[in-house]
Write a protein that holds these residues in place. Structure first.
Motif, mmCIF file in Angstrom:
data_model
loop_
_atom_site.group_PDB
_atom_site.id
_atom_site.type_symbol
_atom_site.label_atom_id
_atom_site.label_comp_id
_atom_site.label_asym_id
_atom_site.label_seq_id
_atom_site.Cartn_x
_atom_site.Cartn_y
_atom_site.Cartn_z
ATOM 1 N N MET A 198 12.898 -3.686 20.694
ATOM 2 C CA MET A 198 13.163 -4.249 19.044
ATOM 3 C C MET A 198 12.295 -4.692 18.119
ATOM 4 N N GLY A 199 12.309 -3.622 17.250
ATOM 5 C CA GLY A 199 12.136 -3.469 15.990
ATOM 6 C C GLY A 199 12.197 -4.389 14.688
ATOM 7 N N LEU A 200 11.502 -4.878 13.720
ATOM 8 C CA LEU A 200 12.244 -5.396 13.008
ATOM 9 C C LEU A 200 12.873 -4.816 12.163
ATOM 10 N N ASN A 201 13.914 -4.085 12.475
ATOM 11 C CA ASN A 201 15.383 -3.950 11.146
ATOM 12 C C ASN A 201 16.050 -4.707 11.523
ATOM 13 N N GLY A 202 16.407 -5.416 12.766
ATOM 14 C CA GLY A 202 17.050 -6.829 12.195
ATOM 15 C C GLY A 202 16.803 -7.871 11.224
ATOM 16 N N LEU A 203 15.268 -7.980 11.188
ATOM 17 C CA LEU A 203 14.787 -9.090 10.330
ATOM 18 C C LEU A 203 14.468 -8.511 9.387
ATOM 19 N N PRO A 204 14.782 -8.118 7.830
ATOM 20 C CA PRO A 204 14.161 -7.311 6.562
ATOM 21 C C PRO A 204 14.129 -9.090 6.375
ATOM 22 N N SER A 205 14.342 -10.671 6.412
ATOM 23 C CA SER A 205 14.242 -11.830 5.749
ATOM 24 C C SER A 205 11.943 -12.311 6.384
ATOM 25 N N VAL A 206 11.903 -11.445 7.894
ATOM 26 C CA VAL A 206 10.407 -11.224 8.153
ATOM 27 C C VAL A 206 9.373 -10.138 7.526
ATOM 28 N N CYS A 207 10.095 -9.348 7.094
ATOM 29 C CA CYS A 207 9.539 -8.019 6.916
ATOM 30 C C CYS A 207 9.006 -8.073 5.385
ATOM 31 N N PHE A 208 10.042 -8.742 4.744
ATOM 32 C CA PHE A 208 9.781 -9.472 2.923
ATOM 33 C C PHE A 208 8.589 -10.218 3.381
ATOM 34 N N LEU A 209 8.893 -11.406 4.150
ATOM 35 C CA LEU A 209 8.108 -12.608 4.055
ATOM 36 C C LEU A 209 6.660 -12.322 4.584
ATOM 37 N N VAL A 210 6.302 -11.064 5.777
ATOM 38 C CA VAL A 210 4.918 -10.407 5.772
ATOM 39 C C VAL A 210 4.244 -9.751 4.288
ATOM 40 N N ALA A 211 5.248 -8.969 3.766
ATOM 41 C CA ALA A 211 5.017 -7.917 3.247
ATOM 42 C C ALA A 211 4.623 -8.610 1.379
ATOM 43 N N VAL A 212 4.929 -10.346 1.048
ATOM 44 C CA VAL A 212 4.789 -11.032 0.790
ATOM 45 C C VAL A 212 3.199 -10.933 0.261
ATOM 46 N N SER A 213 3.430 -12.037 1.809
ATOM 47 C CA SER A 213 2.054 -12.573 2.099
ATOM 48 C C SER A 213 0.896 -11.588 2.398
ATOM 49 N N LEU A 214 1.500 -9.808 2.542
ATOM 50 C CA LEU A 214 0.241 -9.442 2.755
ATOM 51 C C LEU A 214 -0.424 -9.167 0.775
ATOM 52 N N HIS A 215 0.847 -8.948 -0.070
ATOM 53 C CA HIS A 215 0.813 -8.601 -1.278
ATOM 54 C C HIS A 215 -0.511 -9.854 -2.054
ATOM 55 N N TYR A 216 0.235 -11.686 -1.813
ATOM 56 C CA TYR A 216 -0.470 -11.807 -2.217
ATOM 57 C C TYR A 216 -2.139 -12.072 -1.910
ATOM 58 N N SER A 217 -2.293 -12.310 -0.680
ATOM 59 C CA SER A 217 -3.874 -11.719 0.434
ATOM 60 C C SER A 217 -4.049 -10.945 -0.898
ATOM 61 N N TRP A 218 -4.260 -9.755 -0.975
ATOM 62 C CA TRP A 218 -4.921 -8.896 -1.282
ATOM 63 C C TRP A 218 -5.280 -8.836 -3.141
ATOM 64 N N LEU A 219 -4.218 -9.686 -3.464
ATOM 65 C CA LEU A 219 -4.307 -9.777 -4.816
ATOM 66 C C LEU A 219 -5.535 -10.833 -4.658
ATOM 67 N N ALA A 220 -5.687 -11.815 -4.332
ATOM 68 C CA ALA A 220 -5.906 -13.296 -4.734
ATOM 69 C C ALA A 220 -7.521 -12.650 -3.630
ATOM 70 N N ASN A 221 -7.687 -12.239 -2.723
ATOM 71 C CA ASN A 221 -8.785 -11.155 -2.556
ATOM 72 C C ASN A 221 -9.998 -10.410 -3.744
#
Length: 60
Positions: A1-24
């Motif tokens: 099972m992939g993350l296809n059924g969990l778009p909110s988790v995918c969005f949360l991971v994307a936002v977290s990664l984006h924020y951490s790259w910008l902060a760094n």
């Protein structure tokens, strides 16, 4: 099972990664600016107060 059924988790991971790259990136830029400023101020202070002849005599 992939993350296809969990778009909110995918969005949360994307936002977290984006924020951490910008902060760094911003943190590294600030630290680099501070180091550059410190080196420049120290170099200017040393060149204004040092006397090459006395320094040369002292080290010989």
């Amino acid at each position: 099972m992939g993350l296809n059924g969990l778009p909110s988790v995918c969005f949360l991971v994307a936002v977290s990664l984006h924020y951490s790259w910008l902060a760094n990136f911003v943190w590294m830029a600030l630290i680099s600016f501070d180091i550059c400023r410190t080196i420049n101020v120290t170099t200017l202070a040393l060149s204004a107060t040092s006397k090459p002849i006395e320094t040369t005599v002292f080290f010989n």
